[in-house]
Write an enzyme that holds these catalytic residues in place. Structure first.
Site, PDB file in Angstrom:
ATOM      1  N   GLU A 205       0.671  -1.133  -0.001  1.00 13.44           N
ATOM      2  CA  GLU A 205       0.007  -0.071   0.235  1.00 13.44           C
ATOM      3  C   GLU A 205       0.618   1.381  -0.049  1.00 13.44           C
ATOM      4  OE1 GLU A 205      -2.618   0.650   3.298  1.00 13.44           O
ATOM      5  OE2 GLU A 205      -3.609   2.268   2.321  1.00 13.44           O
TER       6      GLU A 205
ATOM      7  N   LYS B 139      -2.358  -2.019  -3.199  1.00 16.50           N
ATOM      8  CA  LYS B 139      -3.547  -1.282  -2.637  1.00 16.50           C
ATOM      9  C   LYS B 139      -3.210   0.246  -2.798  1.00 16.50           C
ATOM     10  CE  LYS B 139      -6.020  -0.280   1.693  1.00 16.50           C
ATOM     11  NZ  LYS B 139      -6.806  -0.646   2.841  1.00 16.50           N
TER      12      LYS B 139
HETATM   13  P1  13P Z   1      -9.416   4.327   4.149  1.00  5.70           P
HETATM   14  O1  13P Z   1      -9.973   3.375   2.909  1.00  5.70           O
HETATM   15  O2  13P Z   1     -10.008   4.895   5.258  1.00  5.70           O
HETATM   16  O3  13P Z   1      -8.082   5.195   3.556  1.00  5.70           O
HETATM   17  O4  13P Z   1      -8.339   2.973   4.793  1.00  5.70           O
HETATM   18  C1  13P Z   1      -7.750   2.050   4.241  1.00  5.70           C
HETATM   19  C2  13P Z   1      -6.581   1.276   4.616  1.00  5.70           C
HETATM   20  O5  13P Z   1      -6.558   0.452   5.025  1.00  5.70           O
HETATM   21  C3  13P Z   1      -5.600   2.721   5.088  1.00  5.70           C
HETATM   22  O6  13P Z   1      -4.354   2.150   5.302  1.00  5.70           O
END
Ligand code: 13P
Length: 340
Positions: A177, A219
């Protein structure tokens, strides 16, 4: 898990019609969320909130996996069943956030690097025993006048790749991510440029670290204008820019892209995903791994006591996002006119 099971798990997490619920808020983050409903952030309130989410009947029809936080991974429902097992009973795959948060990057004002690599191998082995099948690590990229720098992006890409390689070695599917934040007044074009550079560096490092692309998920953020930018893009513009950026940078071997919501409103996050899935055949599954965009209405309805109201809201958002997975989301569905 062996490599075949890891590939199957990555694919199951992005199965058609399904997406991921991010419920891995750290204690400081969930404290902030609870402040909006005037609820003290005790361990029991956190446990009760997660139990409300995870015991939602039918959640497994729309949700393939849930990302947990260390404390939640070790907690139990009122009936004594540990949360990872409870999720599995719903046909939902338990995952775990393993990073230790973004910390200021020394000598690079305004930038951060995510920590948590020390001792990671042992923690991964512990999480496997607790039932986790996938992991998550979040890098935070902030757009400013002179940031991000190449050095800051490279430091984060390197840490993401080390996390991903270690996860796969432990038999867990990594969710990589890199989040370019929507804070600020930058344009959509600037977000696209920064996201493209970030993803190029991340996939370069993943290759260097011998990460198997078939056994991971990406992600990312969507490509959107900063929240203070006077010109906000249309849903179609966001969908086109995001897909253009991803096509240029993400190899087709990656089974799925699961977007974060990043502070977008719940409805807008669904509309963006829906528009992307309407465009044309992308080489990867385009899905969601939303935190706030799935939970916000549920938290407001629950308010620390109304389990039924909270669960109804969660199920509704999960159903809407499930429809967006195949471009079938509509105003009618949003306003409950089409029952499932
Ligand atoms: P949000 O969808 O609130 O951005 O959270 C996703 C997430 O896992 C952030 O690390």
């Amino acid at each position: 898990m062996n490599t075949t099971e890891m590939t199957a798990t990555a694919q199951a997490l992005v199965a058609p019609e399904k997406g991921i619920l991010a419920a891995d808020e750290s204690t400081p983050t969930i404290t902030k969320r609870f402040q909006t409903i005037n609820l003290p952030c005790t361990e029991e309130n956190q446990r009760a909130y997660r139990e409300m989410l995870f015991t939602t009947a039918g959640l497994g029809n729309f949700i393939s996996g849930v990302i947990l936080y260390d404390e939640t991974m070790r907690q139990k429902a009122n009936n004594g069943v540990p949360f990872p097992e409870l999720l599995q009973q719903q046909g939902i795959i338990p995952g775990i956030k393993v990073d230790k948060g973004a910390k200021p990057l020394a000598r690079f004002p305004g930038e951060s690097v995510t920590e948590g690599l020390d001792g990671l191998q042992q923690r991964l082995a512990d999480y496997v025993k607790l039932g986790a099948r996938f992991t998550k690590w979040r890098a935070v990229i902030r757009i400013g006048k002179d940031t991000p720098t190449h050095f800051g992006l490279a430091a984060n890409a390197h840490a993401l790749a080390r996390f991903a390689a270690q996860s796969q070695e432990a038999g867990l599917v990594p969710m990589v991510e890199p989040e370019v934040l929507m804070d600020g007044d930058h344009t959509l074009e600037r977000c696209e440029q920064v996201t493209e550079t970030t993803l190029r560096l991340v996939f370069g490092e993943l290759a260097e670290h011998r990460v198997a692309l078939e056994r991971m998920l990406l992600k990312p953020n969507m490509v959107i204008a900063g929240e203070d930018c006077p010109r906000q893009a249309t849903v179609r513009e966001v969908a086109e820019a995001t897909l253009r950026c991803l096509r240029r940078t993400v190899p087709a071997a990656v089974p799925g892209i699961v977007f974060l919501s990043g502070g977008q409103s719940d409805v807008l996050a669904t509309q963006h995903l829906n528009a992307m899935n309407q465009i044309d055949n992308a080489p990867w599954q385009l899905s969601f791994s939303y935190g706030r965009a799935l939970q916000a209405p549920a938290l407001q309805a629950w308010k620390g006591q109304d389990v039924r109201a909270g669960q109804q809201q969660l199920l509704h958002r999960a159903r809407c996002n499930s429809a967006a997975r195949s471009g079938r989301y509509s105003h009618e569905l949003e306003s409950h006119k089409l029952a499932a």
